[in-house]
Design an enzyme around this catalytic site. Structure first.
Site, mmCIF file in Angstrom:
data_model
loop_
_atom_site.group_PDB
_atom_site.id
_atom_site.type_symbol
_atom_site.label_atom_id
_atom_site.label_comp_id
_atom_site.label_asym_id
_atom_site.label_seq_id
_atom_site.Cartn_x
_atom_site.Cartn_y
_atom_site.Cartn_z
ATOM 1 N N ASP A 101 0.833 -1.201 0.000
ATOM 2 C CA ASP A 101 0.000 0.000 0.000
ATOM 3 C C ASP A 101 0.865 1.246 0.000
ATOM 4 O OD1 ASP A 101 -0.015 1.322 3.013
ATOM 5 O OD2 ASP A 101 0.360 -0.831 3.046
ATOM 6 N N SER A 102 0.409 2.273 -0.714
ATOM 7 C CA SER A 102 1.072 3.567 -0.750
ATOM 8 C C SER A 102 2.545 3.414 -1.162
ATOM 9 C CB SER A 102 0.935 4.266 0.606
ATOM 10 O OG SER A 102 1.254 5.626 0.509
ATOM 11 N N ALA A 103 3.504 3.743 -0.275
ATOM 12 C CA ALA A 103 4.907 3.509 -0.604
ATOM 13 C C ALA A 103 5.165 2.024 -0.837
ATOM 14 C CB ALA A 103 5.802 4.030 0.513
#
Length: 330
Positions: A165-167
């Protein structure tokens, strides 16, 4: 079979009162706090310390979930198992988010235990090295080392899933590209939740004001910091510029009001142009990485059902390919 993997989904569920309330809370707390802190190294250190305190508070996990610590060279992680009857011959390798400087495997257990249940396999959640002490290249090196370790332990590549998720979504995409470029056997599929995929100066920011959680200016500031001295258009730095030819099926989940929404959509379009089946889901008015809020958000619990359908479609595609090869060889 291709249509089950290669399509856009815009769930029509009505926005829950929990989501509406949470968006308001995030807009009044998280967003201004992030805008204030992410301006210099001191602010980053303070934000990291605050998140570190949160990690020490034991989360409430269901009784059937077990956590086992693991060590991988320079980094560590944990095995997350949602039950005793999982398929131990398969594994999901998970990369947590946190803008490459906060969070850990422990903070993301609300996601990882549900992924273990959804994928019917153990999840290895990696604590890769992060900034500001470490670089993007070192984070990627840890991710690749963990994947190679799984291969060395006897897991077949087709029995491995990647997710983040995200990074961690950035790390998932970069890992797939790096593995392909190195001629390594690739996992069965990748799942990216709100991936941060464009760290270049040319990124366009939609939802600048409508994102209830992430201030676009601070995201851009972090991107400049992590790419200092690098080519920001290198696909391993900004996966949105990658050639995804040969990459396994992808699932990309975003919220309609996220500042990172457009980046995820661009990856989906680019990968499809390169022949990759992509399930792209855009959930109305959901905050960044809303899956981590499954303890309180109905929509976050529902997204795991969608991920389950994606995994089922990947498995069906694999079974069909095996049958086709067998018939051709007969």
């Amino acid at each position: 079979m291709g249509n089950e993997l290669n399509h856009d989904v815009h769930p029509e569920y009505p926005v829950s009162w929990q989501a509406a309330a949470l968006n308001g809370l995030l807009r009044g707390t998280m967003k201004p706090m992030t805008s204030l802190l992410l301006r210099n190294t001191t602010g980053m250190a303070l934000a990291s310390r605050v998140m570190g305190l949160g990690e020490r508070v034991p989360g409430i996990l269901p009784k059937h979930v077990t956590i086992e610590q693991e060590k991988f060279g320079a980094c560590s992680g944990e095995w997350v198992r949602a039950g005793d009857d999982l398929d131990e011959g398969k594994v999901l390798l998970y990369f947590h988010g946190g803008a490459y400087f906060v969070c850990s495997a422990a903070t993301h257990r609300p996601i990882t235990w549900r992924l273990s249940l959804t994928a019917d396999r153990p999840v290895l959640s990696l604590d890769y090295r992060q900034g500001p002490v470490h670089t993007l290249a070192e984070s990627l090196s840890d991710a690749l080392a963990a994947y190679e370790c799984l291969l060395e332990r006897g897991y077949a590549p087709e029995d491995i899933l990647l997710a983040g998720d995200s990074a961690g979504g950035h790390l998932t995409l970069a890992s797939l590209l790096a593995l392909r470029d190195r001629g390594m056997p690739l996992p069965a599929a990748g799942v990216c939740l709100s991936p941060w995929s464009d760290l270049s100066n040319s990124r366009s920011r939609v939802n600048h004001w409508s994102d209830p959680m992430l201030p676009a200016g601070r995201v851009d500031w972090l991107a400049r910091r992590w790419t200092d001295g690098l080519d920001p258009c290198d696909p391993l730095v900004s996966p949105v510029y990658g050639d995804y030819t040969g990459i396994p099926p992808l699932m990309i989940v975003t919220g309609s009001t996220e500042v990172l929404r457009e980046e995820g959509h661009r990856v989906a379009l680019s990968a499809r142009e390169n022949g990759v089946p992509v399930t792209y889901e855009e959930w109305r008015r959901m905050p960044h990485v809303f899956a981590i809020l499954a303890d309180v958000l109905p929509e976050a619990r529902m997204v795991f059902k969608h991920i389950s359908r994606f995994f089922d479609a990947v498995e069906s595609r694999r079974a069909a390919a095996v049958l086709s090869d067998a018939e051709a060889a007969a």
